[in-house]
Scaffold this active site. Structure first.
Site, PDB file in Angstrom:
ATOM      1  N   LYS A  17       0.827  -1.203   0.000  1.00 24.04           N
ATOM      2  CA  LYS A  17       0.000   0.000   0.000  1.00 24.04           C
ATOM      3  C   LYS A  17       0.861   1.252   0.000  1.00 24.04           C
ATOM      4  O   LYS A  17       0.576   2.225  -0.704  1.00 24.04           O
ATOM      5  CB  LYS A  17      -0.929  -0.004   1.214  1.00 24.04           C
ATOM      6  CG  LYS A  17      -2.015  -1.078   1.155  1.00 24.04           C
ATOM      7  CD  LYS A  17      -2.768  -1.197   2.465  1.00 24.04           C
ATOM      8  CE  LYS A  17      -3.787  -2.330   2.400  1.00 24.04           C
ATOM      9  NZ  LYS A  17      -4.457  -2.571   3.696  1.00 24.04           N
TER      10      LYS A  17
ATOM     11  N   GLN B 160      -5.877  -1.466  10.229  1.00 26.63           N
ATOM     12  CA  GLN B 160      -5.360  -2.751   9.767  1.00 26.63           C
ATOM     13  C   GLN B 160      -5.865  -3.877  10.664  1.00 26.63           C
ATOM     14  O   GLN B 160      -5.646  -3.870  11.870  1.00 26.63           O
ATOM     15  CB  GLN B 160      -3.825  -2.740   9.762  1.00 26.63           C
ATOM     16  CG  GLN B 160      -3.192  -3.946   9.091  1.00 26.63           C
ATOM     17  CD  GLN B 160      -3.401  -3.964   7.584  1.00 26.63           C
ATOM     18  OE1 GLN B 160      -3.547  -2.926   6.955  1.00 26.63           O
ATOM     19  NE2 GLN B 160      -3.432  -5.143   7.001  1.00 26.63           N
TER      20      GLN B 160
ATOM     21  N   ASP C 215     -12.361   2.230   3.664  1.00 28.54           N
ATOM     22  CA  ASP C 215     -12.558   0.778   3.628  1.00 28.54           C
ATOM     23  C   ASP C 215     -14.038   0.397   3.579  1.00 28.54           C
ATOM     24  O   ASP C 215     -14.367  -0.768   3.396  1.00 28.54           O
ATOM     25  CB  ASP C 215     -11.930   0.128   4.872  1.00 28.54           C
ATOM     26  CG  ASP C 215     -10.514  -0.370   4.612  1.00 28.54           C
ATOM     27  OD1 ASP C 215     -10.224  -0.729   3.454  1.00 28.54           O
ATOM     28  OD2 ASP C 215      -9.708  -0.407   5.561  1.00 28.54           O
TER      29      ASP C 215
END
Length: 366
Positions: A49, A93, A118
């Protein structure tokens, strides 16, 4: 009996040792090994990422907290990102450390919806379910883009998704089933599904996101004409026959590749698409957060003539200001605003915090 061991009295197994023997708990050790592998995969995911973000000019910052971080400390870190005008997208995460996993839903809800790239926040997931504009979860969005890019027909096709997670399975099913979009006929399967492979054999498009290494390893699980499209979302770090650590998926690619029309590789398939689509949502968030309506900006200027917005504001001042700027704000919304914004010790609030809550971005005060 072995020397030094006492045999159990009247035992039919004369070699049985006393209860005091230590247990070599393979289940506990295997759990530790899996946690270590999971951490390595997480680290690699974050690295990808970061590299992708730097490649397109998106600034990437990582807030690393120790494993023993408390829920309050994690909340403070997330709220700091929510308030920052320079941060446009926030991801948490997963999985969380063991001590915080029971609070996963609470933690995900802490992220400001306007920065929830997300699509984990209930407000955004609800919009997704209703077919309204919102952020798209990265992995499902990546799968849909892959199908579109390679011209895979989805309208009216039978799509079977193995796995019902909130991260992949459920949102992907919602996206593929949209009548004004892919319009696929979606079937969900999980560990409780009876005769699983009888169902997968009917799939035009088969998505495997079960989190089980090589769950799909028999060509008999695919439609017999070899025209199935297989999407492998799994990622597992395992050792090959030579003892080398490699990454594989939920699908045994070597066994199934000759028996389907398309198959995503692991690594190199869904993973890169997830990263690309995540960054696409970050760019979308930045665009939204930097385009507060002109009418709001003008109203703020008018309020600032009589109110010093750069100084801490009392709750009653916040209520009066918001009613002037946004007459459509109801009492319930104002109550929620005052309850959720972190106040100073004297109960006062800063204008930037109020504006971020209301519009997803600080609105400059003249």
């Amino acid at each position: 009996c072995f020397p030094g061991a006492r045999c159990a009295k009247n035992s039919r197994r004369p070699w049985a040792m006393a209860v005091g023997a230590s247990v070599l708990d393979g289940k506990a050790v295997s759990g530790a090994v899996l946690d270590e592998l999971r951490a390595r995969i997480q680290a690699e995911s974050l690295r990808q990422k970061r590299l992708a973000a730097e490649k397109i000019g998106v600034e990437f910052s990582q807030c690393c907290l120790p494993l023993e971080t408390t829920l309050g400390e994690l909340r403070a870190a997330i709220q700091e990102g929510n308030r920052s005008a320079s941060i446009h997208g926030i991801i948490v995460q997963l999985p969380l450390p063991v001590g915080l996993r029971q609070h996963e839903r609470e933690v995900l809800n802490m992220v400001e919806p306007a920065k929830d790239v997300d699509c984990f926040h209930p407000a955004n997931f609800g919009r997704l379910a209703l077919g309204e504009p919102t952020f798209l979860p990265a992995t499902p969005a990546g799968v849909v883009r892959l199908l579109q890019h390679y011209g895979v027909e989805t309208k009216g096709k039978r799509c079977v998704i193995v796995g019902k997670s909130n991260i992949v399975g459920k949102p992907l099913g919602l996206m593929l089933a949209r009548e004004n979009g892919p319009a696929a006929t979606v079937t969900f399967c999980d560990q409780h599904t009876e005769n699983l492979f009888e169902i997968t054999r009917q799939a035009d498009i088969l998505v495997v996101a079960a989190g089980r290494h090589h769950l799909l390893c028999d060509p008999a699980a695919l439609r017999p004409d070899g025209q199935a499209v297989v999407i492998d979302v799994g990622i597992h770090r395992v050792q090959n026959a030579e003892g080398k650590s490699i990454v594989q998926g939920d699908v045994d690619a070597e066994a199934l590749r000759p028996h389907c029309r398309f198959l995503t590789p692991v690594p190199g398939g869904v993973g890169p698409m997830t990263v690309a689509c995540l960054l696409e949502q970050v760019v979308k968030a930045a665009s939204r957060l930097t385009s507060v309506s002109v009418s709001v900006l003008e109203a703020v200027k008018q309020v600032a003539v009589k109110t010093k917005l750069r100084q801490p504001l009392r709750p009653e001042e916040v209520r009066r200001i918001m009613q002037r700027i946004c007459p459509d704000f109801g009492e319930a919304e104002l109550d929620a605003l005052l309850a959720e914004i972190r106040a100073n010790e004297d109960g006062s609030m800063f204008w930037d915090d109020v504006a971020t809550w209301a519009w997803g971005a600080p609105v400059p005060a003249p």
